[in-house]
Motif scaffolding. Sequence first.
Motif, PDB file in Angstrom:
ATOM      1  N   CYS A 232      20.446  -9.535  35.946  1.00  0.00           N
ATOM      2  CA  CYS A 232      21.845  -9.562  36.356  1.00  0.00           C
ATOM      3  C   CYS A 232      22.187 -10.969  36.815  1.00  0.00           C
ATOM      4  O   CYS A 232      21.411 -11.604  37.537  1.00  0.00           O
ATOM      5  CB  CYS A 232      22.085  -8.556  37.482  1.00  0.00           C
ATOM      6  N   VAL A 233      23.356 -11.470  36.421  1.00  0.00           N
ATOM      7  CA  VAL A 233      23.827 -12.797  36.831  1.00  0.00           C
ATOM      8  C   VAL A 233      25.106 -12.619  37.632  1.00  0.00           C
ATOM      9  O   VAL A 233      26.094 -12.065  37.146  1.00  0.00           O
ATOM     10  CB  VAL A 233      24.095 -13.702  35.608  1.00  0.00           C
ATOM     11  N   SER A 234      25.094 -13.083  38.881  1.00  0.00           N
ATOM     12  CA  SER A 234      26.251 -12.933  39.757  1.00  0.00           C
ATOM     13  C   SER A 234      27.276 -14.020  39.477  1.00  0.00           C
ATOM     14  O   SER A 234      26.939 -15.177  39.255  1.00  0.00           O
ATOM     15  CB  SER A 234      25.806 -12.999  41.224  1.00  0.00           C
ATOM     16  N   THR A 235      28.559 -13.636  39.479  1.00  0.00           N
ATOM     17  CA  THR A 235      29.674 -14.577  39.390  1.00  0.00           C
ATOM     18  C   THR A 235      30.622 -14.282  40.537  1.00  0.00           C
ATOM     19  O   THR A 235      30.511 -13.233  41.180  1.00  0.00           O
ATOM     20  CB  THR A 235      30.407 -14.430  38.049  1.00  0.00           C
ATOM     21  N   PRO A 236      31.560 -15.177  40.853  1.00  0.00           N
ATOM     22  CA  PRO A 236      32.491 -14.913  41.959  1.00  0.00           C
ATOM     23  C   PRO A 236      33.256 -13.611  41.749  1.00  0.00           C
ATOM     24  O   PRO A 236      34.072 -13.494  40.835  1.00  0.00           O
ATOM     25  CB  PRO A 236      33.424 -16.128  41.922  1.00  0.00           C
ATOM     26  N   GLY A 237      32.935 -12.613  42.558  1.00  0.00           N
ATOM     27  CA  GLY A 237      33.632 -11.347  42.504  1.00  0.00           C
ATOM     28  C   GLY A 237      33.179 -10.400  41.409  1.00  0.00           C
ATOM     29  O   GLY A 237      33.728  -9.312  41.268  1.00  0.00           O
ATOM     30  N   PHE A 239      29.875  -9.754  37.970  1.00  0.00           N
ATOM     31  CA  PHE A 239      28.531 -10.029  37.472  1.00  0.00           C
ATOM     32  C   PHE A 239      28.512  -9.742  35.982  1.00  0.00           C
ATOM     33  O   PHE A 239      29.438  -9.129  35.422  1.00  0.00           O
ATOM     34  CB  PHE A 239      27.482  -9.153  38.180  1.00  0.00           C
ATOM     35  N   TYR A 240      27.453 -10.195  35.304  1.00  0.00           N
ATOM     36  CA  TYR A 240      27.236  -9.816  33.917  1.00  0.00           C
ATOM     37  C   TYR A 240      25.739  -9.703  33.677  1.00  0.00           C
ATOM     38  O   TYR A 240      24.925 -10.231  34.441  1.00  0.00           O
ATOM     39  CB  TYR A 240      27.877 -10.809  32.945  1.00  0.00           C
ATOM     40  N   CYS A 241      25.376  -9.000  32.614  1.00  0.00           N
ATOM     41  CA  CYS A 241      23.971  -8.758  32.312  1.00  0.00           C
ATOM     42  C   CYS A 241      23.471  -9.739  31.265  1.00  0.00           C
ATOM     43  O   CYS A 241      24.216 -10.159  30.376  1.00  0.00           O
ATOM     44  CB  CYS A 241      23.778  -7.331  31.802  1.00  0.00           C
ATOM     45  N   GLU A 242      22.199 -10.101  31.348  1.00  0.00           N
ATOM     46  CA  GLU A 242      21.536 -10.948  30.367  1.00  0.00           C
ATOM     47  C   GLU A 242      20.246 -10.279  29.913  1.00  0.00           C
ATOM     48  O   GLU A 242      19.643  -9.506  30.661  1.00  0.00           O
ATOM     49  CB  GLU A 242      21.209 -12.331  30.958  1.00  0.00           C
ATOM     50  N   CYS A 243      19.841 -10.626  28.696  1.00  0.00           N
ATOM     51  CA  CYS A 243      18.594 -10.087  28.157  1.00  0.00           C
ATOM     52  C   CYS A 243      17.519 -11.162  28.129  1.00  0.00           C
ATOM     53  O   CYS A 243      17.819 -12.360  28.073  1.00  0.00           O
ATOM     54  CB  CYS A 243      18.807  -9.542  26.747  1.00  0.00           C
ATOM     55  N   ASN A 244      16.275 -10.744  28.151  1.00  0.00           N
ATOM     56  CA  ASN A 244      15.156 -11.670  28.054  1.00  0.00           C
ATOM     57  C   ASN A 244      15.108 -12.299  26.667  1.00  0.00           C
ATOM     58  O   ASN A 244      15.665 -11.748  25.708  1.00  0.00           O
ATOM     59  CB  ASN A 244      13.842 -10.925  28.337  1.00  0.00           C
ATOM     60  N   PRO A 245      14.437 -13.455  26.529  1.00  0.00           N
ATOM     61  CA  PRO A 245      14.287 -14.065  25.211  1.00  0.00           C
ATOM     62  C   PRO A 245      13.682 -13.091  24.216  1.00  0.00           C
ATOM     63  O   PRO A 245      12.748 -12.346  24.527  1.00  0.00           O
ATOM     64  CB  PRO A 245      13.337 -15.243  25.480  1.00  0.00           C
ATOM     65  N   GLY A 246      14.234 -13.090  22.986  1.00  0.00           N
ATOM     66  CA  GLY A 246      13.767 -12.174  21.968  1.00  0.00           C
ATOM     67  C   GLY A 246      14.511 -10.851  21.944  1.00  0.00           C
ATOM     68  O   GLY A 246      14.191  -9.964  21.159  1.00  0.00           O
ATOM     69  N   TYR A 247      15.528 -10.718  22.831  1.00  0.00           N
ATOM     70  CA  TYR A 247      16.344  -9.509  22.888  1.00  0.00           C
ATOM     71  C   TYR A 247      17.813  -9.895  22.812  1.00  0.00           C
ATOM     72  O   TYR A 247      18.187 -11.029  23.081  1.00  0.00           O
ATOM     73  CB  TYR A 247      16.097  -8.740  24.195  1.00  0.00           C
ATOM     74  N   ARG A 248      18.646  -8.936  22.449  1.00  0.00           N
ATOM     75  CA  ARG A 248      20.088  -9.163  22.442  1.00  0.00           C
ATOM     76  C   ARG A 248      20.773  -8.071  23.254  1.00  0.00           C
ATOM     77  O   ARG A 248      20.271  -6.940  23.362  1.00  0.00           O
ATOM     78  CB  ARG A 248      20.632  -9.169  21.015  1.00  0.00           C
ATOM     79  N   LEU A 249      21.945  -8.397  23.817  1.00  0.00           N
ATOM     80  CA  LEU A 249      22.700  -7.462  24.641  1.00  0.00           C
ATOM     81  C   LEU A 249      23.442  -6.490  23.747  1.00  0.00           C
ATOM     82  O   LEU A 249      24.127  -6.892  22.801  1.00  0.00           O
ATOM     83  CB  LEU A 249      23.690  -8.229  25.522  1.00  0.00           C
TER      84      LEU A 249
END
Length: 504
Positions: A232-237, A239-249
């Motif tokens: 999970c990546v926090s942003t002001p107010g 968040f969004y999700c990220e995948c590990n290398p070798g994967y796609r969202l």
Amino acid sequence: MKLLPVAALLLLLLTTLEARPKPAGLALRCRTGPLDIVFVIDSSRSVRPFEFETMRRFMIDIIGNLDVGPNATRVGVIQYSSQVQNVFSLKTFFTRADMERAINSIIPLAQGTMTGLAIQYVMNVAFTAQEGARPPHKKIPRIAIIVTDGRPQDRVTEVATQARNAGIEIYAVGIQRADMNSLRAMASPPLEEHVFLVESFELIQQFGKQFQDKLCGVDMCVEQEHGCQHSCVSTPGSFYCECNPGYRLNVDGKTCSRCWGVGGAGHVDLVMVIDGSKSVRPQNFELVKQFVNRIVDLLDVSPHGTRVGLVQYSSRVRTEFPLNKYHSADEIKKAVMDVEYMEKGTMTGLALKHMVEHSFSELEGARPLSHNIPRIGLVFTDGRSQDDISEWARRAKESGIVMFAVGVGKAVEEELRAIASEPVEQHFSYSADFTTMTHLVENFSLNICPEEGKGHTEIRSPCECEALVQFQTNTVAILQSLTEKIAQMTARLEELEKQIANKK
């Protein structure tokens, strides 16, 4: 320098001492790291005495929320009107009390509004080592907070661009009569996190209370059940999700699927063909180069990954660098900024011919078609071609190149459509007035990737299709930001041309 943490920080800075009490433990999350901050305060004659007093209070309240000190946050203040005056530099004071006394002693200049001159001073003087700025290798964020109530009497776009390129993050706070276009021309991207317009001086001290959680930079990944499968990546107010290398969202924005095969995120051979004709104008050409570099930032550049080439055209065509010239994003970005503006005519057809015959040749670094590496051509133009484009636009697509056409200003929609790959609506962007850009991509078909070749030299990743989609989507965001900047510059130039015509 990453903008996200600093964007959250500015929101913290704009929270005044009057803000509502914070829950236990929140103060620790709101602590700021070392920063070099310079306030750039408008003291032109349009700022009335009581309004300038509000600006004083604004600066004092922000400083009150900072951990100031020689090894912590350093603060400088300059004021400007028709001239620039250094109130105190980054090396002058290291206590809040000393800074407050100096701010209370400021005598407004009460002249014109030369905001561009002030930004030039910030870049050339205020953030130098001689004035107390920490050296770049220490990676201390350099932040300029410009507070103004009016429209600049000089040009700000070009000098603000130079300042941002020099590593200065600019926040533009407009009050009451401030011109929004000028604020947007000054501020760093993303504009929604760096441009603020306050309706009146009376409200500036209360400004930001409604964004209290954002102002504190709360870790939204901790505060909420984010549901991200990998990270999970926090942003002001938010968040969004990220995948590990070798994967796609996946489309749900939370879960991840593995990219089977070689390459993980997928790779492409990308050649960008940029218009260097006289109508583009030098200032806009610099924005085009920034546009190119922002695309490069999104790519995994390497000899076995994504390769990038650049071609410029006007009345002639010049390969700035082929696909096999540079092997890292930093090398490419430096080469892009060194590109010299051609001027003269607009021979788009000749540029397409050059791209097909040379840019995607194996001699210049394109990988064999049997490797199944997608080939992408992106053509950027601002006017009608002076030669025929139809034959070489057709040949480009027949040779397997996925073509994107980006037009601004006086570009001809019919020509853009002729250049763009099918489905055309997903591969071209055009705006006649520079203010809006249609999306390059909205609904993707399932067959946007080139067909499999017969060779087996290299195994194709099923995620390469998704890589093209991601490339297209990211390009949309870049184009929107670019066209906003071009619109501001063009409007200003047209206004000056009208003034000159009226004087004749």
